[in-house]
Write a protein that holds these residues in place. Structure first.
Motif, short mmCIF file in Angstrom:
data_model
loop_
_atom_site.label_atom_id
_atom_site.label_comp_id
_atom_site.label_asym_id
_atom_site.label_seq_id
_atom_site.Cartn_x
_atom_site.Cartn_y
_atom_site.Cartn_z
N ALA A 170 0.82 -1.21 0.00
CA ALA A 170 0.00 0.00 0.00
C ALA A 170 0.86 1.26 0.00
O ALA A 170 0.34 2.36 -0.19
N GLN A 171 2.16 1.11 0.18
CA GLN A 171 3.04 2.27 0.31
C GLN A 171 3.09 3.10 -0.97
O GLN A 171 3.26 4.32 -0.90
N ARG A 172 2.92 2.50 -2.11
CA ARG A 172 3.04 3.22 -3.38
C ARG A 172 1.89 4.18 -3.64
O ARG A 172 1.99 5.07 -4.49
N PHE A 173 0.79 4.03 -2.93
CA PHE A 173 -0.42 4.79 -3.24
C PHE A 173 -0.49 6.12 -2.49
O PHE A 173 -0.17 6.19 -1.29
N ALA A 174 -0.97 7.14 -3.22
CA ALA A 174 -1.37 8.39 -2.58
C ALA A 174 -2.86 8.36 -2.29
O ALA A 174 -3.32 8.93 -1.30
N LEU A 175 -3.62 7.67 -3.16
CA LEU A 175 -5.07 7.47 -2.98
C LEU A 175 -5.39 6.01 -3.20
O LEU A 175 -4.90 5.40 -4.16
N LEU A 176 -6.25 5.44 -2.34
CA LEU A 176 -6.68 4.06 -2.50
C LEU A 176 -8.07 3.92 -1.90
O LEU A 176 -8.32 4.37 -0.78
N ALA A 177 -8.96 3.30 -2.65
CA ALA A 177 -10.34 3.13 -2.16
C ALA A 177 -10.95 1.88 -2.77
O ALA A 177 -10.63 1.50 -3.90
N GLY A 178 -11.85 1.25 -1.97
CA GLY A 178 -12.56 0.07 -2.46
C GLY A 178 -13.96 0.38 -2.96
O GLY A 178 -14.56 -0.43 -3.66
N SER A 179 -14.49 1.57 -2.60
CA SER A 179 -15.85 1.93 -3.03
C SER A 179 -15.86 3.14 -3.96
O SER A 179 -16.82 3.90 -4.00
N GLY A 180 -14.78 3.32 -4.68
CA GLY A 180 -14.73 4.36 -5.70
C GLY A 180 -14.05 5.63 -5.28
O GLY A 180 -13.96 5.98 -4.09
N LEU A 181 -13.52 6.35 -6.29
CA LEU A 181 -12.85 7.64 -6.12
C LEU A 181 -13.65 8.69 -6.90
O LEU A 181 -13.97 8.49 -8.08
N THR A 182 -13.96 9.82 -6.27
CA THR A 182 -14.73 10.87 -6.92
C THR A 182 -14.02 12.21 -6.74
O THR A 182 -13.62 12.56 -5.61
N ASN A 183 -13.84 12.95 -7.84
CA ASN A 183 -13.16 14.24 -7.79
C ASN A 183 -13.99 15.32 -8.47
O ASN A 183 -14.63 15.09 -9.50
N THR A 184 -13.93 16.55 -7.92
CA THR A 184 -14.55 17.73 -8.51
C THR A 184 -13.50 18.80 -8.72
O THR A 184 -12.65 19.02 -7.83
N ASP A 185 -13.54 19.46 -9.89
CA ASP A 185 -12.59 20.51 -10.23
C ASP A 185 -11.21 19.88 -10.51
O ASP A 185 -11.09 18.67 -10.72
N ARG A 186 -10.18 20.70 -10.47
CA ARG A 186 -8.83 20.24 -10.82
C ARG A 186 -8.07 19.84 -9.56
O ARG A 186 -7.86 20.65 -8.65
N THR A 187 -7.64 18.60 -9.50
CA THR A 187 -6.90 18.07 -8.36
C THR A 187 -5.55 17.54 -8.83
O THR A 187 -5.43 17.02 -9.95
N THR A 188 -4.55 17.65 -7.98
CA THR A 188 -3.21 17.14 -8.28
C THR A 188 -2.88 16.00 -7.33
O THR A 188 -3.04 16.14 -6.10
N VAL A 189 -2.45 14.89 -7.89
CA VAL A 189 -2.07 13.72 -7.08
C VAL A 189 -0.66 13.30 -7.48
O VAL A 189 -0.41 12.95 -8.64
N ASN A 190 0.25 13.33 -6.51
CA ASN A 190 1.63 12.90 -6.72
C ASN A 190 1.82 11.54 -6.07
O ASN A 190 2.00 11.43 -4.85
N GLY A 191 1.75 10.49 -6.87
CA GLY A 191 1.80 9.13 -6.37
C GLY A 191 0.78 8.29 -7.10
O GLY A 191 0.02 8.79 -7.95
N ASP A 192 0.74 7.01 -6.82
CA ASP A 192 -0.19 6.12 -7.51
C ASP A 192 -1.60 6.25 -6.95
O ASP A 192 -1.81 6.63 -5.79
N VAL A 193 -2.57 5.91 -7.82
CA VAL A 193 -3.98 5.90 -7.45
C VAL A 193 -4.50 4.48 -7.64
O VAL A 193 -4.16 3.81 -8.63
N GLY A 194 -5.33 4.01 -6.71
CA GLY A 194 -5.87 2.66 -6.82
C GLY A 194 -7.35 2.61 -6.50
O GLY A 194 -7.80 3.20 -5.51
N ALA A 195 -8.11 1.95 -7.36
CA ALA A 195 -9.54 1.72 -7.13
C ALA A 195 -9.78 0.22 -7.25
O ALA A 195 -9.62 -0.36 -8.33
N GLY A 196 -10.12 -0.42 -6.14
CA GLY A 196 -10.28 -1.88 -6.15
C GLY A 196 -11.68 -2.31 -5.79
O GLY A 196 -12.65 -1.57 -5.98
N VAL A 197 -11.78 -3.51 -5.29
CA VAL A 197 -13.08 -4.09 -4.92
C VAL A 197 -13.59 -3.43 -3.64
O VAL A 197 -12.80 -2.96 -2.82
N PRO A 198 -14.90 -3.35 -3.44
CA PRO A 198 -15.96 -3.98 -4.25
C PRO A 198 -16.46 -3.11 -5.41
O PRO A 198 -17.18 -3.60 -6.26
N THR A 199 -16.08 -1.79 -5.43
CA THR A 199 -16.60 -0.91 -6.48
C THR A 199 -15.45 -0.15 -7.13
O THR A 199 -15.11 0.97 -6.72
#
Length: 372
Positions: free
Chosen positions: A37-66
């Motif tokens: 899990a160390q590689r991730f800046a964001l990680l979620a099992g029920s989805g990722l939602t963003n509004t407007d312009r966001t900056t993420v430095n690192g990996d993003v992960g979206a897994g189970v169940p959604t």
């Protein structure tokens, strides 16, 4: 007043117990191992939602169940988008492995023995340790200062049984060598970061994480730290930067400089010409232009070149016989020159010397007879 043996033993035992307790209290916590899990800046099992312009430095992960992502497209226009400097893992093995590692790390942090502090962390200063509160929640209103006391490996672990909430424009401040990679928040239910919060640390939430407008996170937002991994992350125009620990600073002495041993040239070869000695200068590898040889001129009485020519210091040495007429530097010709007049001169001189001697003897005898 004299003490009994039993009294001395009691004092000694109490001292040992007090020392052990002090040592235990002085022991600092070790870091929480995040594994995959160390590689991730964001990680979620029920989805990722963003509004407007966001900056993420690192990996993003979206897994189970959604495994869904909303508003995570590239920033090519005014639409909701994410500037992503890492990799995006959606419903793949990397995301699944990260979710499992998150659950393990969450359990590790939850099992640490804490020191109880107040629910409100704002305007307080804490040193390395494990902390919880009596009511099982934490709030940050204003700055929370984390002091590493000069130790870059100082670890800070915060445990909540339920929620973590920050007020608008709250902050976490690191001083005296504290690093964001060593700050961990185990959240028993959900975390909420209100607008323009400047937050530090890895958040491991059992459920959801909600990030309001203009929040900066120097850490990770990892949601769904439980068996079914259900947990969502929502963002609004934020910046999330995965932390990395700086290597420890080691002091080094002045640079060591080694000087090469002095270079010594071999003694120049000595060559002997006729009636003199000439020395060839150089290192044994000097060559005259065009000839590949070193030529030395003799200092004797020859007008020739009385020299030795050699191909190199390592090659065979060839001595040439000097040439040219004999000069006047000597009264005698060189031996073996083939000139026989010298012997005749010496014979004539001997005869003259003998004749002179006989004359002297004869004159002496005549004088002797006259005296008689």
């Amino acid at each position: 007043m004299a003490l009994s043996v039993a009294g001395l033993m009691t004092m000694f035992t109490v001292g040992l117990m007090s020392g052990a307790e002090g040592s235990s209290q002085a022991k600092l916590p070790t870091t929480v191992l995040l594994g995959k899990a160390q590689r991730f800046a964001l990680l979620a099992g029920s989805g990722l939602t963003n509004t407007d312009r966001t900056t993420v430095n690192g990996d993003v992960g979206a897994g189970v169940p959604t495994p869904t992502e909303t508003g995570f497209g590239p920033c090519t226009g005014p639409a909701d988008c994410v500037v992503l400097t890492g990799a995006n893992h959606v419903n793949d093995g990397v995301a699944f492995a990260g979710q499992d590692a998150l659950t393990n790390a969450y359990t590790d942090a939850a099992n640490r023995t804490p020191t109880q502090v107040g629910t409100q962390l704002g305007n307080t200063l804490l040193k390395s340790g494990v902390y919880n509160s009596a009511d099982g929640t934490f709030q940050i209103t204003g700055p929370l200062t984390l002091d590493a006391e000069g130790n870059p490996d100082a670890v800070f672990i915060f445990q909540t049984a339920s929620t973590l909430t920050t007020a608008v424009s709250s902050s976490v401040v690191l001083v005296n060598g504290a690093q964001a990679c060593n700050v961990f928040w185990k959240v028993g239910s959900s975390a909420t970061f209100n607008a323009t919060t400047d937050f530090v640390g890895t958040v491991m939430a059992h459920d959801d994480i909600s990030v309001k407008d203009g929040v900066t996170v120097h850490g990770r937002l990892l949601a769904g730290a439980r068996a079914n991994h259900a947990g969502a992350v929502t963002l609004i125009h934020d910046t999330i930067t995965r932390p990395t620990c700086a290597p420890p600073v080691t002091s080094s002495g002045p640079p060591t400089t080694s000087s090469a041993p002095p270079s010594t040239s071999p003694a120049p070869p000595s060559t002997q010409g006729s009636h003199g000695t000439s020395t060839t200068p150089g290192t044994g590898h000097t060559t005259s232009p065009g000839t590949g040889h070193t030529t030395a001129t003799g200092t004797g009485t020859t007008t020739g070149t009385g020299a030795t020519s050699a191909t190199s210091a390592t090659g065979p040495q060839v001595t040439n016989t000097p040439s040219g007429p004999v000069g006047t530097g000597d009264s005698r010709p060189p031996a073996g020159s083939g000139d026989s007049s010298g012997g005749a001169h010496y014979g004539l001189a001997g005869l003259l010397l003998l004749a002179g001697t006989l004359c002297v003897v004869g004159v002496a005898r005549l004088a002797q007879r006259s005296n008689r």
